[in-house]
Design a protein around this motif. Sequence first.
Motif, PDB file in Angstrom:
ATOM      1  N   LYS A   1       0.838  -1.213   0.000  1.00  0.00           N
ATOM      2  CA  LYS A   1       0.000   0.000   0.000  1.00  0.00           C
ATOM      3  C   LYS A   1       0.870   1.260   0.000  1.00  0.00           C
ATOM      4  CE  LYS A   1      -3.783  -2.505   0.823  1.00  0.00           C
ATOM      5  NZ  LYS A   1      -4.284  -2.674   2.189  1.00  0.00           N
ATOM      6  N   THR A   2       0.310   2.327  -0.576  1.00  0.00           N
ATOM      7  CA  THR A   2       0.949   3.644  -0.441  1.00  0.00           C
ATOM      8  C   THR A   2       0.369   4.329   0.800  1.00  0.00           C
ATOM      9  OG1 THR A   2      -0.710   4.603  -1.910  1.00  0.00           O
ATOM     10  CG2 THR A   2       1.387   3.934  -2.907  1.00  0.00           C
ATOM     11  N   VAL A   3       1.222   5.009   1.554  1.00  0.00           N
ATOM     12  CA  VAL A   3       0.809   5.553   2.850  1.00  0.00           C
ATOM     13  C   VAL A   3       1.179   7.033   2.961  1.00  0.00           C
ATOM     14  CG1 VAL A   3       1.101   5.395   5.355  1.00  0.00           C
ATOM     15  CG2 VAL A   3       1.030   3.300   3.986  1.00  0.00           C
ATOM     16  N   LEU A   4       0.194   7.863   3.325  1.00  0.00           N
ATOM     17  CA  LEU A   4       0.436   9.268   3.636  1.00  0.00           C
ATOM     18  C   LEU A   4       0.328   9.452   5.141  1.00  0.00           C
ATOM     19  CD1 LEU A   4       0.716  12.318   2.988  1.00  0.00           C
ATOM     20  CD2 LEU A   4      -1.780  12.386   2.698  1.00  0.00           C
ATOM     21  N   ASN A   5       1.378   9.976   5.763  1.00  0.00           N
ATOM     22  CA  ASN A   5       1.430  10.207   7.205  1.00  0.00           C
ATOM     23  C   ASN A   5       1.434  11.713   7.435  1.00  0.00           C
ATOM     24  OD1 ASN A   5       1.927  10.173   9.954  1.00  0.00           O
ATOM     25  ND2 ASN A   5       4.048   9.508   9.777  1.00  0.00           N
ATOM     26  N   THR A   6       0.279  12.275   7.854  1.00  0.00           N
ATOM     27  CA  THR A   6       0.186  13.726   8.070  1.00  0.00           C
ATOM     28  C   THR A   6       0.484  14.059   9.529  1.00  0.00           C
ATOM     29  OG1 THR A   6      -2.189  13.661   8.591  1.00  0.00           O
ATOM     30  CG2 THR A   6      -1.584  13.891   6.269  1.00  0.00           C
ATOM     31  N   PHE A   7       0.921  15.302   9.772  1.00  0.00           N
ATOM     32  CA  PHE A   7       1.361  15.726  11.114  1.00  0.00           C
ATOM     33  C   PHE A   7       2.353  14.678  11.635  1.00  0.00           C
ATOM     34  CE2 PHE A   7      -3.104  16.895  10.414  1.00  0.00           C
ATOM     35  CZ  PHE A   7      -3.058  18.271  10.528  1.00  0.00           C
ATOM     36  N   SER A   8       3.354  14.383  10.833  1.00  0.00           N
ATOM     37  CA  SER A   8       4.144  13.150  10.981  1.00  0.00           C
ATOM     38  C   SER A   8       5.195  13.194  12.084  1.00  0.00           C
ATOM     39  CB  SER A   8       4.821  12.811   9.654  1.00  0.00           C
ATOM     40  OG  SER A   8       5.653  13.893   9.238  1.00  0.00           O
ATOM     41  N   TYR A   9       5.510  14.385  12.621  1.00  0.00           N
ATOM     42  CA  TYR A   9       6.471  14.510  13.719  1.00  0.00           C
ATOM     43  C   TYR A   9       7.807  13.883  13.317  1.00  0.00           C
ATOM     44  CZ  TYR A   9       8.147  14.135  18.636  1.00  0.00           C
ATOM     45  OH  TYR A   9       8.866  14.200  19.792  1.00  0.00           O
ATOM     46  N   THR A  10       8.239  12.772  13.924  1.00  0.00           N
ATOM     47  CA  THR A  10       9.519  12.170  13.531  1.00  0.00           C
ATOM     48  C   THR A  10       9.320  10.963  12.607  1.00  0.00           C
ATOM     49  OG1 THR A  10       9.630  10.661  15.417  1.00  0.00           O
ATOM     50  CG2 THR A  10      10.552  12.862  15.736  1.00  0.00           C
ATOM     51  N   GLY A  11       8.108  10.813  12.080  1.00  0.00           N
ATOM     52  CA  GLY A  11       7.883   9.760  11.080  1.00  0.00           C
ATOM     53  C   GLY A  11       7.700   8.356  11.623  1.00  0.00           C
ATOM     54  N   ALA A  12       7.309   8.226  12.895  1.00  0.00           N
ATOM     55  CA  ALA A  12       7.183   6.880  13.493  1.00  0.00           C
ATOM     56  C   ALA A  12       6.159   6.018  12.752  1.00  0.00           C
ATOM     57  CB  ALA A  12       6.817   6.996  14.971  1.00  0.00           C
ATOM     58  N   PHE A  13       5.022   6.607  12.379  1.00  0.00           N
ATOM     59  CA  PHE A  13       4.025   5.847  11.613  1.00  0.00           C
ATOM     60  C   PHE A  13       4.590   5.439  10.247  1.00  0.00           C
ATOM     61  CE2 PHE A  13       0.567   7.806  14.311  1.00  0.00           C
ATOM     62  CZ  PHE A  13       0.011   6.606  14.738  1.00  0.00           C
ATOM     63  N   SER A  14       5.375   6.322   9.631  1.00  0.00           N
ATOM     64  CA  SER A  14       5.956   6.025   8.309  1.00  0.00           C
ATOM     65  C   SER A  14       6.916   4.839   8.391  1.00  0.00           C
ATOM     66  CB  SER A  14       6.691   7.254   7.768  1.00  0.00           C
ATOM     67  OG  SER A  14       5.823   8.364   7.733  1.00  0.00           O
ATOM     68  N   VAL A  15       7.703   4.798   9.472  1.00  0.00           N
ATOM     69  CA  VAL A  15       8.622   3.673   9.687  1.00  0.00           C
ATOM     70  C   VAL A  15       7.838   2.367   9.820  1.00  0.00           C
ATOM     71  CG1 VAL A  15      10.211   2.643  11.381  1.00  0.00           C
ATOM     72  CG2 VAL A  15      10.509   5.023  10.672  1.00  0.00           C
ATOM     73  N   ALA A  16       6.759   2.391  10.602  1.00  0.00           N
ATOM     74  CA  ALA A  16       5.933   1.192  10.783  1.00  0.00           C
ATOM     75  C   ALA A  16       5.373   0.715   9.448  1.00  0.00           C
ATOM     76  CB  ALA A  16       4.799   1.487  11.771  1.00  0.00           C
ATOM     77  N   ALA A  17       4.926   1.669   8.621  1.00  0.00           N
ATOM     78  CA  ALA A  17       4.362   1.318   7.308  1.00  0.00           C
ATOM     79  C   ALA A  17       5.442   0.741   6.388  1.00  0.00           C
ATOM     80  CB  ALA A  17       3.721   2.554   6.680  1.00  0.00           C
ATOM     81  N   ALA A  18       6.607   1.395   6.369  1.00  0.00           N
ATOM     82  CA  ALA A  18       7.700   0.923   5.500  1.00  0.00           C
ATOM     83  C   ALA A  18       8.140  -0.483   5.906  1.00  0.00           C
ATOM     84  CB  ALA A  18       8.873   1.895   5.568  1.00  0.00           C
ATOM     85  N   LEU A  19       8.261  -0.728   7.212  1.00  0.00           N
ATOM     86  CA  LEU A  19       8.653  -2.058   7.690  1.00  0.00           C
ATOM     87  C   LEU A  19       7.562  -3.096   7.439  1.00  0.00           C
ATOM     88  CD1 LEU A  19      10.404  -1.096  11.055  1.00  0.00           C
ATOM     89  CD2 LEU A  19      11.508  -1.938   8.975  1.00  0.00           C
ATOM     90  N   GLY A  20       6.332  -2.621   7.281  1.00  0.00           N
ATOM     91  CA  GLY A  20       5.214  -3.528   6.983  1.00  0.00           C
ATOM     92  C   GLY A  20       5.074  -3.839   5.506  1.00  0.00           C
ATOM     93  N   GLY A  21       5.958  -3.285   4.685  1.00  0.00           N
ATOM     94  CA  GLY A  21       5.937  -3.598   3.255  1.00  0.00           C
ATOM     95  C   GLY A  21       5.219  -2.584   2.399  1.00  0.00           C
ATOM     96  N   SER A  22       5.107  -1.336   2.892  1.00  0.00           N
ATOM     97  CA  SER A  22       4.459  -0.292   2.096  1.00  0.00           C
ATOM     98  C   SER A  22       5.184  -0.082   0.776  1.00  0.00           C
ATOM     99  CB  SER A  22       4.463   1.018   2.887  1.00  0.00           C
ATOM    100  OG  SER A  22       4.177   2.111   2.055  1.00  0.00           O
ATOM    101  N   LEU A  23       4.415   0.269  -0.259  1.00  0.00           N
ATOM    102  CA  LEU A  23       5.015   0.583  -1.568  1.00  0.00           C
ATOM    103  C   LEU A  23       5.728   1.924  -1.541  1.00  0.00           C
ATOM    104  CD1 LEU A  23       2.200  -0.524  -4.061  1.00  0.00           C
ATOM    105  CD2 LEU A  23       4.373  -1.675  -3.599  1.00  0.00           C
ATOM    106  N   GLY A  24       5.445   2.722  -0.532  1.00  0.00           N
ATOM    107  CA  GLY A  24       6.081   4.031  -0.397  1.00  0.00           C
ATOM    108  C   GLY A  24       5.338   4.865   0.612  1.00  0.00           C
ATOM    109  N   THR A  25       6.081   5.636   1.428  1.00  0.00           N
ATOM    110  CA  THR A  25       5.455   6.491   2.430  1.00  0.00           C
ATOM    111  C   THR A  25       5.725   7.950   2.099  1.00  0.00           C
ATOM    112  OG1 THR A  25       7.364   6.610   3.937  1.00  0.00           O
ATOM    113  CG2 THR A  25       5.844   4.728   4.206  1.00  0.00           C
TER     114      THR A  25
END
Length: 397
Positions: free
Chosen positions: A222-246
């Motif tokens: 999945k492609t993931v948009l992380n808004t109000f992302s702070y230090t990107g913790a949600f983006s890291v979780a998505a990338a490690l989960g196999g996201s197509l791109g954050t």
Amino acid sequence: MRQLREVRLQSKAIKDITNGYPLILKDAIEPSQVTIEEGSLLHLIDKNGGYIATGYYGMQNKGIGWVLTRKEKEQINKKFFAKKISEAAAKRANLFTSEDTTAFRVFNGEGDGIGGLTIDFFNGFYMVSWYSEGIYSFREDIYQALDEVVNTRGVYEKLRFHTNGQYVRQDDYVSGEKGEFPLIILENKMKYAVDLNDGAMTGIFLDQRNVRKALHDHSNGKTVLNTFSYTGAFSVAAALGGSLGTTSVDLAKRSLPKTIEQFQVNDINHESQDIKVMNVFDYFSYAARHQLKFDIVVLDPPSFARTKKMTFSTAKDYPKLLKDALDITNEGGTIIASTNNASFNMKKFKTFIDKAFKEKNTRYKIIEEYQLPEDFTVPHNFPEFNYLKVVIIKVMN
């Protein structure tokens, strides 16, 4: 010598406090001409002088103090604090022995019996947050109690009692080993970089642990948009989960180096991810203009934010935020809607969601809900202290 004040409670407050309500509200006590010092012990009584509870006086945006005990003879001393911390640590025994998670909350304020005080664990280090000068006046006993109960590698603190819970700037080191930062912690086997001596924030919000795990588990392909992302913790979780791109979007300039750091500690090439330093609402317009759409959109705004161009309040503006997010969410996609605003409950939050989807003439299905994780204990029978509300929504058409 600590001041002891006998304070008469209003009749409504007597009922609440007798039933276990931990907070002493401003209008709970009968007006007094006497000035009460921060940290004074309050002997709470009814109109006939009958004992109700013992609390401490500490001005906070929520009230004027917290109940500590309902046992008249119980002394508020190091032994008292050691007992409370020991009971709290015992409840988190499974987290202390976990090999997958090395950061969590050890003591959650009123949920563990001492309002205005939280203690977090970060891979052997402890961070104590003080939310009023009143509770801070007990620090000597509390730090000694903490050292007795747990093995502290090092202790840091956050003073959050300036105005309205704002951080008081200082060197936050207290005792023990001085940390080398960034300190790497594990959360459900995912790595995060934290800094316990870099201002108000540490780099991660521990109360979102279960939500990051859910995002990780939903993100494959999945492609993931992380808004109000702070230090990107949600983006890291998505990338490690196999996201197509954050894509991580936050207005704060330091979000860029901090997000890069979070990717790097997980051996993820940050250049393969998109990191934008810009206003989230400007990004929504940018994405719509460029016909960008995402499979998953994470919305975790601050309760209140002000920029030169606008003021944002979750209590007022969440439906608009959702509508903007819907414009750039793929059909069949997912929105993770989150708020930590304690002024409204989950039921009210769902009305914001319903309003946004109705106004966009879009069907939806709530597939998961989250509130505070188990280490963020809340007082029994008082759900209003469970401030976190997260709803995972599937967009139907």
